[in-house]
Every structure is written in structure tokens, then in C-alpha cells.
Design an enzyme around this catalytic site. Sequence first.
Site, short mmCIF file in Angstrom:
data_model
loop_
_atom_site.label_atom_id
_atom_site.label_comp_id
_atom_site.label_asym_id
_atom_site.label_seq_id
_atom_site.Cartn_x
_atom_site.Cartn_y
_atom_site.Cartn_z
CG ASN A 1 131.29 99.44 17.44
OD1 ASN A 1 130.39 99.71 18.22
ND2 ASN A 1 131.30 98.34 16.70
CG ASP B 1 125.77 95.94 19.63
OD1 ASP B 1 126.69 96.78 19.68
OD2 ASP B 1 125.51 95.30 18.60
CD GLU C 1 124.95 99.20 15.68
OE1 GLU C 1 124.65 100.36 16.03
OE2 GLU C 1 125.57 98.42 16.41
CG ASN D 1 130.00 96.98 20.60
OD1 ASN D 1 129.43 97.92 20.07
ND2 ASN D 1 129.86 95.74 20.16
#
Length: 311
Positions: A130, A236, A43, A187
Site C-alpha cells: 500500500n 491515510d 495517490e 496503511n
Amino acid sequence: MNTWQPSLRTPDPAIRILAKRFEHYRLAHAKVERLWTGCRWAEGPVWFGDAGVLYWTDLPNDRILKWDEATEQASTWRSPSSKANGMTRDRQGRLIVCEHGTRRVTRTEYDGRVTVLADTFEGKQLNSPNDVVVTRDGSVWFTDPPFGLVSDYMGKQGTPDLPACVYRIDTQSGQIECVADDIEGPNGLAFSPDERTLYVVASRARPRTIMAFDVIDNRKLVRGRVLIDAKDGTPDGFRVDVDGNLWCGWGTGSDELDGVRVFAPDGTAIGHIALPERCANLCFGGRDNNRLFMASTTSVYALFVNTRGAV
């Protein structure tokens, strides 16, 4: 995934044109490359051009990794990382990190000290910050869904004290304000090149959507609307290029969805970069800011494209 090999053909068949206007962005001689593999969930990639390195996170392994462009070698840079997730760089070149494990947003100073920018709002602990972006005025915008509270695998089990919100930190005054509390599972987020529009993934909407908001006075969001209906896809993290196109981590459901889906500013899907794994997040970097780095489940991939990331 260790058996994956780059295409021997050019143009790379992994780079699919969905609309004619994407032809300009595909470089005929550039191919998808895998830079490193060995993560459990990659990520938060962020490029540090002055050092020529890419940083990214691996949540389950609780670490931040570093890939050096000159040596093409990867190493662990910070471990433990407090289950770091999304990352970015501020206008002074410092690393900004969303930490699931400690439920906070931090800044790494030039000397390595870690400064906490946000860990509470109105006296209540944040959920699990996030993803994060920094605007030209230096303010830090981040999403705070409860995803990191679900398990110890991607964060730390806990109970949310606040609704899922988007926040803005004024780094001059330290003031934290909620700018949106009505997005279903906020997100990934990114601004248009002129910073007049903020895009946010609503990851608990069914199907997932990417919302667009007008930005007023660099701090207020109005006229929220659905720009992109993801249908079977799972957007995402994402970034925006200098032309305003959205390059979105994509996947789930079928092999054909895994990779990066590219949308024009009007929400039209124009291109797709097929990867063998779901892409969770990405960033632009490289010497000319024209290399797309894609954090994708166990691996990090890269592709040169004919555009540059918006700064």
C-alpha cells in the site's frame, strides 16, 4: 470539481490554525493551488527534485502521471502501472512503487528496467502493498493490507494469503522480514526525522488511529502506542517535516474534514488545510522542499509552507 477556484484573499482562509504553534508554518502570502484534475483516485505523490517533476498514481485508471514544474503541464508517465499505489524514492534516486495489481514492491532502475524487491513472504504471495518509505540505511519499509484484493477497481480481486503486516526489505541482502503483524489495517507510514520512531495509520481500527513505535537497531519495533485518535477523520498517507510534525491526508464524513490535518509530534492537532476533496496522500517537494503536494481524489493541489520535508 472543475468549478473550484483558489481563494483571492490572503492569508488563504483554507489554511486554518488550530493551535498557536501552527502560525509559524503558515505563509501569509501562499495560497492553495490546484495543479491538475482528471483522476479517479489520486495517490502516492513523490517529488524528483533533479528533474523538477512530481509523479503520482491514479489507481482506477491504472497509470502513473507526471507534472513538470517548469512547464506546469501534466502527462501520463506509465500506463498500465500494475495499479500502482504508494510511491517513494530511494537514497540513490530510484522510484519505489507499491503495486496492487501484481501484489509486489518494485524499483525502477536508471535505465527504466523494473526490479522486483518483494512479491512473497515465506513462500506466500503478498496481499496488496500500500505505502512505502526508505530509511537512511537504504532499507525499504512498506505496509501490506488486503485493500487491493477487494475489487478490480482499486486493484485485483483475490484472496489474502498473509495477515496484514508491515515489512522491512534489506536491499543489500534482499531479506524481507515482518516487523509488525498486529496493526489493524496498516496503511500510510512515515519515520520521525531521527528515524527513532515509526508512525503507521491503523485504518481498520475504529476510529482510525495513528500508531507510534520505537525503532530499535534500525529494524525492530517496540512499545507500540496510539499517538493520534482520528475520531471522525480518515487519515491515510502522510509525511513528516523537519520539526517532526505529521502532515496527514484527511477527510470523509463532512466537508470540514476534507484536506490535510497537521499534528505536532506529541499528537496535538495544530492546523488544517481545507480542500474540496478528500486527500489520500501527500509529499514535500519543490526547489526548497517546502512545497506540499496533495493527491486528493480527482486532483493534485499544492501549497508552499514554512517548513521542509524530512529526508
